[in-house]
Scaffold this active site. Structure first.
Site, PDB file in Angstrom:
ATOM      1  N   SER A   1       4.029   3.805   1.328  1.00  0.00           N
ATOM      2  CA  SER A   1       3.718   2.409   1.637  1.00  0.00           C
ATOM      3  C   SER A   1       2.710   1.903   0.618  1.00  0.00           C
ATOM      4  CB  SER A   1       3.129   2.301   3.049  1.00  0.00           C
ATOM      5  OG  SER A   1       2.565   1.023   3.285  1.00  0.00           O
TER       6      SER A   1
ATOM      7  N   TYR B   1      -2.770   4.603   9.495  1.00  0.00           N
ATOM      8  CA  TYR B   1      -1.486   4.553   8.792  1.00  0.00           C
ATOM      9  C   TYR B   1      -1.704   4.735   7.291  1.00  0.00           C
ATOM     10  CZ  TYR B   1       3.208   3.044   7.453  1.00  0.00           C
ATOM     11  OH  TYR B   1       4.479   2.997   6.932  1.00  0.00           O
TER      12      TYR B   1
END
Length: 259
Positions: free
Chosen positions: A166, A179
Site C-alpha cells: 500500500s 495498517y
C-alpha cells in the site's frame, strides 16, 4: 518501478500453473482468481467465508460454458481452502502445504491478497486488540503461510510470490498506524525473502494496487465516490505480469500499478 497497466497477456499465459490466492472471496482476490483461471491456471481459493469462495468457484466453472470465453484450453476446476487467517495456527499452514503438495505436486504462485484494515484513528487511541488483529492477518499469518509453503514453491520451475502493499506502507500516514506498520513489515518480509532466494527459481515482489473499488477502500474512505475508482478487474494486467514467466527476472521490487 511501475508495471504498465496495458501489459498484454496471451490467453495461455498461466497455462498449467497452480496458484494460491488468499482473500479470494471478494475484491481483488476474486478478480485475480477469475483472471488467472481464464489464462489457464489451476487456482486455489483461500478465504474465511466458504459461501463466498463457493460463489467464486461457480463463476470460474461457468467460464467453461461461456461462448465469449472460448480460450485454448479447458478451465481447470478450482480448489477451495476455507481458513480464517486471524485464528489459523502454524500447524494449519503446514497441513495446508502438505495437502497442496499431495494434490498438485507443486505450487507455482502465491498471491498474498488478504488484509485487515482495523480503523482509521489517532495512534494514541488505537485499541490493542485491533492492533493485534491487523498484525496477525497482515504479517504473522503471511509469515507462517509463506514459511510452510516454501518447500512446495521450490518444486515449481518458476515460482512467483506477490505480497500486497500500500502507499501507506511506503510512506507513513497519520491515523493509519497499524495498517501502515503492517505494510512496512510486508515490504521488509518481501525484501528479506527476495535477497535470501536470489539466483533461485523463486521470485518475491510487492505490489501496491492503488485506489481500487473494494470493501476495504469503502471502509477507509466512506465519503468517496466508488465510481471514480478502478474496478479490481481493471488492474489485473499487473497481477498477470507478475505471475507469468515474463517476470521471471523481476524480484525484490516494490511495484505500483500505474494509472
Amino acid at each position: 518501478m511501475n508495471i504498465p497497466a496495458d501489459f498484454q497477456a496471451a490467453t495461455t499465459e498461466l497455462k498449467d500453473k497452480v496458484i494460491l490466492i488468499t482473500g479470494a472471496g471478494a475484491g481483488i482476490g476474486k478478480a485475480a482468481a477469475l483472471c488467472f483461471a481464464k489464462h489457464g491456471a489451476e487456482v486455489i481459493l483461500l478465504g474465511k467465508t466458504t459461501k463466498k469462495l463457493e460463489a467464486v468457484y461457480d463463476e470460474i466453472m461457468a467460464l467453461s460454458h461461456n461462448p465469449n470465453e472460448p480460450g485454448e484450453f479447458s478451465i481447470k476446476e478450482p480448489a477451495i481452502i476455507p481458513l480464517d487467517m486471524k485464528g489459523a495456527s502454524k500447524q494449519n499452514y503446514i497441513d495446508m502445504a502438505t495437502t497442496i503438495e499431495q494434490t498438485f505436486g507443486r505450487l507455482d504462485g502465491l498471491l498474498h491478497n488478504a488484509s485487515a484494515l482495523g480503523s482509521i484513528m489517532p495512534f494514541e487511541q488505537f485499541p490493542e486488540d485491533m492492533y493485534q488483529e491487523v498484525m496477525q492477518v497482515n504479517v504473522n499469518a503471511q509469515f507462517l503461510m509463506t514459511q510452510a509453503l516454501l518447500p512446495v514453491l521450490k518444486k515449481s520451475p518458476s515460482a512467483s510470490i506477490i505480497f500486497t502493499s500500500s502507499s501507506v506502507g511506503r510512506k507513513g500516514r497519520a491515523f493509519w498506524a497499524p495498517y501502515a506498520i503492517s505494510k512496512f513489515a510486508t515490504e521488509g518480509m518481501m525484501q528479506v525473502l527476495a535477497d535470501e532466494y536470489d539466483n533461485t527459481k523463486m521470485r518475491f515482489n510487492s505490489l501496491n494496487p492503488g485506489a481500487t473499488a473494494t470493501n476495504m477502500r469503502r471502509k477507509a474512505y466512506p465519503a468517496e465516490d466508488p465510481t471514480t475508482l478502478k474496478q479490481p478487474s481493471e488492474i489485473m494486467a499487473s497481477y498477470l505480469y507478475l505471475m507469468s514467466d515474463q517476470s521471471k527476472d523481476v524480484s525484490g521490487q516494490a511495484l505500483t500499478i500505474s494509472r
